[in-house]
Scaffold this motif. Structure first.
Motif, mmCIF file in Angstrom:
data_model
loop_
_atom_site.group_PDB
_atom_site.id
_atom_site.type_symbol
_atom_site.label_atom_id
_atom_site.label_comp_id
_atom_site.label_asym_id
_atom_site.label_seq_id
_atom_site.Cartn_x
_atom_site.Cartn_y
_atom_site.Cartn_z
ATOM 1 N N PHE A 162 -3.269 11.796 4.194
ATOM 2 C CA PHE A 162 -2.193 11.795 3.196
ATOM 3 C C PHE A 162 -2.802 11.580 1.817
ATOM 4 O O PHE A 162 -3.803 10.870 1.679
ATOM 5 N N THR A 170 -3.182 9.697 -0.684
ATOM 6 C CA THR A 170 -2.972 8.317 -1.130
ATOM 7 C C THR A 170 -4.222 7.802 -1.842
ATOM 8 O O THR A 170 -5.235 8.508 -1.941
ATOM 9 N N ASN A 203 0.488 -2.144 9.884
ATOM 10 C CA ASN A 203 0.083 -1.021 9.028
ATOM 11 C C ASN A 203 -1.155 -1.307 8.168
ATOM 12 O O ASN A 203 -1.922 -0.396 7.870
ATOM 13 N N TYR A 250 -10.919 0.044 4.758
ATOM 14 C CA TYR A 250 -11.729 1.208 5.181
ATOM 15 C C TYR A 250 -12.948 1.350 4.272
ATOM 16 O O TYR A 250 -13.103 2.379 3.589
ATOM 17 N N TYR A 279 -14.252 1.205 10.760
ATOM 18 C CA TYR A 279 -12.830 1.587 10.689
ATOM 19 C C TYR A 279 -12.430 2.428 11.900
ATOM 20 O O TYR A 279 -11.426 2.155 12.567
ATOM 21 N N GLY A 306 -2.620 11.782 9.663
ATOM 22 C CA GLY A 306 -3.746 12.628 9.275
ATOM 23 C C GLY A 306 -4.220 12.195 7.903
ATOM 24 O O GLY A 306 -4.398 11.010 7.643
ATOM 25 N N GLY A 364 0.816 -1.212 0.000
ATOM 26 C CA GLY A 364 0.000 0.000 0.000
ATOM 27 C C GLY A 364 0.849 1.262 0.000
ATOM 28 O O GLY A 364 2.088 1.202 0.041
ATOM 29 N N SER A 365 0.172 2.402 -0.006
ATOM 30 C CA SER A 365 0.870 3.683 -0.158
ATOM 31 C C SER A 365 1.825 3.948 1.008
ATOM 32 O O SER A 365 3.031 4.110 0.819
ATOM 33 N N LEU A 366 1.305 4.008 2.220
ATOM 34 C CA LEU A 366 2.149 4.339 3.374
ATOM 35 C C LEU A 366 3.038 3.155 3.746
ATOM 36 O O LEU A 366 4.163 3.340 4.218
ATOM 37 N N ASP A 377 -2.695 -13.533 4.189
ATOM 38 C CA ASP A 377 -4.009 -12.931 4.396
ATOM 39 C C ASP A 377 -4.171 -12.665 5.893
ATOM 40 O O ASP A 377 -4.268 -13.595 6.694
ATOM 41 N N LEU A 378 -4.193 -11.418 6.240
ATOM 42 C CA LEU A 378 -4.194 -11.040 7.660
ATOM 43 C C LEU A 378 -5.501 -11.371 8.371
ATOM 44 O O LEU A 378 -5.594 -11.233 9.580
ATOM 45 N N LYS A 399 -9.613 1.818 14.913
ATOM 46 C CA LYS A 399 -8.474 2.717 15.131
ATOM 47 C C LYS A 399 -8.438 3.221 16.574
ATOM 48 O O LYS A 399 -7.361 3.461 17.126
HETATM 49 N N1 LIG Z 1 -3.779 7.225 3.704
HETATM 50 C C1 LIG Z 1 -4.113 8.032 4.699
HETATM 51 O O1 LIG Z 1 -4.257 9.250 4.552
HETATM 52 C C2 LIG Z 1 -4.311 7.457 6.073
HETATM 53 C C3 LIG Z 1 -4.895 8.253 7.064
HETATM 54 C C4 LIG Z 1 -5.052 7.749 8.339
HETATM 55 C C5 LIG Z 1 -4.621 6.464 8.622
HETATM 56 N N2 LIG Z 1 -4.066 5.705 7.642
HETATM 57 C C6 LIG Z 1 -3.614 4.349 8.010
HETATM 58 O O2 LIG Z 1 -2.364 4.098 7.427
HETATM 59 C C7 LIG Z 1 -2.262 2.707 7.111
HETATM 60 C C8 LIG Z 1 -1.897 2.544 5.645
HETATM 61 O O3 LIG Z 1 -2.857 3.199 4.856
HETATM 62 P P1 LIG Z 1 -2.708 3.362 3.271
HETATM 63 O O4 LIG Z 1 -3.332 4.637 2.905
HETATM 64 O O5 LIG Z 1 -1.308 3.103 2.861
HETATM 65 O O6 LIG Z 1 -3.680 2.181 2.787
HETATM 66 P P2 LIG Z 1 -3.593 1.261 1.474
HETATM 67 O O7 LIG Z 1 -4.988 0.832 1.201
HETATM 68 O O8 LIG Z 1 -2.814 1.935 0.402
HETATM 69 O O9 LIG Z 1 -2.739 0.021 1.994
HETATM 70 C C9 LIG Z 1 -3.281 -0.945 2.859
HETATM 71 C C10 LIG Z 1 -2.638 -2.280 2.536
HETATM 72 O O10 LIG Z 1 -3.206 -3.283 3.393
HETATM 73 C C11 LIG Z 1 -3.339 -4.465 2.625
HETATM 74 N N3 LIG Z 1 -4.365 -5.352 3.153
HETATM 75 C C12 LIG Z 1 -5.684 -5.080 3.296
HETATM 76 N N4 LIG Z 1 -6.326 -6.190 3.714
HETATM 77 C C13 LIG Z 1 -5.394 -7.175 3.842
HETATM 78 C C14 LIG Z 1 -5.449 -8.549 4.208
HETATM 79 N N5 LIG Z 1 -6.606 -9.159 4.526
HETATM 80 N N6 LIG Z 1 -4.315 -9.260 4.212
HETATM 81 C C15 LIG Z 1 -3.135 -8.667 3.867
HETATM 82 N N7 LIG Z 1 -3.015 -7.378 3.500
HETATM 83 C C16 LIG Z 1 -4.150 -6.633 3.479
HETATM 84 C C17 LIG Z 1 -3.728 -3.987 1.229
HETATM 85 O O11 LIG Z 1 -3.424 -4.970 0.265
HETATM 86 C C18 LIG Z 1 -2.885 -2.719 1.090
HETATM 87 O O12 LIG Z 1 -1.662 -2.996 0.460
HETATM 88 C C19 LIG Z 1 -3.597 2.091 7.483
HETATM 89 O O13 LIG Z 1 -3.519 1.539 8.774
HETATM 90 C C20 LIG Z 1 -4.533 3.275 7.486
HETATM 91 O O14 LIG Z 1 -5.644 3.081 8.346
HETATM 92 C C21 LIG Z 1 -3.913 6.166 6.372
#
Ligand SMILES: NC(=O)c1ccc[n+]([C@@H]2O[C@H](COP(=O)([O-])OP(=O)(O)OC[C@H]3O[C@@H](n4cnc5c(N)ncnc54)[C@H](O)[C@@H]3O)[C@@H](O)[C@H]2O)c1
Length: 254
Positions: A192, A194, A94, A98, A159, A190, A20-22, A67-68, A163
């Protein structure tokens, strides 16, 4: 030292949701900061791309398809990391899902799915990892939270609930694992820019909404989030535990 020995001498960090992104930014930052990285994710393009970038950067890594939602798979995958990559020093919980659904329409199945990925998997991964870390008396567990838990957020009740639980679990584990010199912290992003933002109907209106609320009048980068995760992973933060660090450009200040 053989190549194999040099790989095993690097401290190991697990990052779930590395595709994923972060997660990708975090995996790459930890790799740049000297960790071997176990990149957990679902099979497919985005995880493979993270692994490709880690390899290109010369970071020892292991691609772990897991698979988590399956606690046994999490446990087996973490044990595989110890065998194939070396001693785990850092776990970054991570991955998250959502689904944006009005509260009155959320099914029990959807709620269970969100809890399984965003909360139960954090618990299981932390438990398996802590069982390995405890005899060694060192380790850092970092849970990724979200700005949404503090103020609530429409359409994301399941979600947001997970959290909030992440912050609470972080505190409970920090108290219990502190005597074993294992630190547990939460990084709360906050907004991002993404893929997650695609759930919002009008990106421009959402972008302005974010800027209006932040103290800093620009959007954060994934790398700025990853830098804080890496701080909590490294020796620079050895007296920090039980904390939730908001990385949100000064949106909330609690
Ligand atoms: N992007 C934001 O602005 C933002 C804001 C607040 C919190 N967050 C938190 O940051 C973290 C990363 O967010 P992101 O934006 O990179 O999300 P994202 O959707 O880009 O990445 C999430 C990753 O989790 C993986 N995933 C989901 N279900 C899965 C499963 N069953 N088994 C294995 N992998 C699984 C997905 O394949 C994906 O690669 C998350 O915890 C999110 O709640 C993000």
């Amino acid at each position: 030292m053989s190549d194999r020995e040099s790989v095993r001498s690097a401290p190991v960090a697990i990052v779930t949701g590395s595709g994923g992104s972060l997660g990708r930014a975090t995996a790459l930052r930890l790799g740049a900061d000297g960790f071997a990285v176990a990149a957990f994710g679902r099979t497919g393009g985005t995880l493979g791309e993270t692994v490709r970038q880690l390899t290109e950067a010369g970071v020892p890594n292991l691609e772990v398809s897991c698979d988590l939602r399956d606690p046994k798979a999490i446990d087996a995958s973490i044990r595989r990391v110890e065998e194939e990559l070396g001693e785990i020093e850092v776990l970054v919980n991570n991955a998250a899902i959502y689904p944006p659904t009005p509260f009155l329409e959320i099914s029990v199945e959807e709620y269970d799915d969100v809890v399984a990925v965003n909360q139960r998997a954090y618990f299981v991964a932390a438990q398996t990892t802590a069982r390995l870390m405890t005899p060694r008396r060192r380790g850092s567990i970092i849970n990724i939270g979200s700005i949404t838990w503090g103020g609530g957020w429409p359409l994301l009740a399941s979600y947001v609930s997970t959290k909030g639980a992440t912050v609470a679990m972080t505190r409970a584990l920090a108290r219990e694992l502190g005597p074993d010199n294992i630190r547990v912290n939460c990084v709360s992003p906050g907004a991002f820019p993404t893929d997650a933002e695609k759930i919002h109907e009008n990106p421009e209106i959402y972008n302005q909404f974010v800027l209006d609320h932040q103290s800093l009048k620009r959007r954060g980068t994934n790398e700025e989030l990853a830098a804080v995760v890496s701080f909590l992973a490294r020796e620079d933060s050895t007296f920090v535990t039980g904390q939730t660090i908001n990385v949100n450009g000064g949106w909330t200040m609690d």
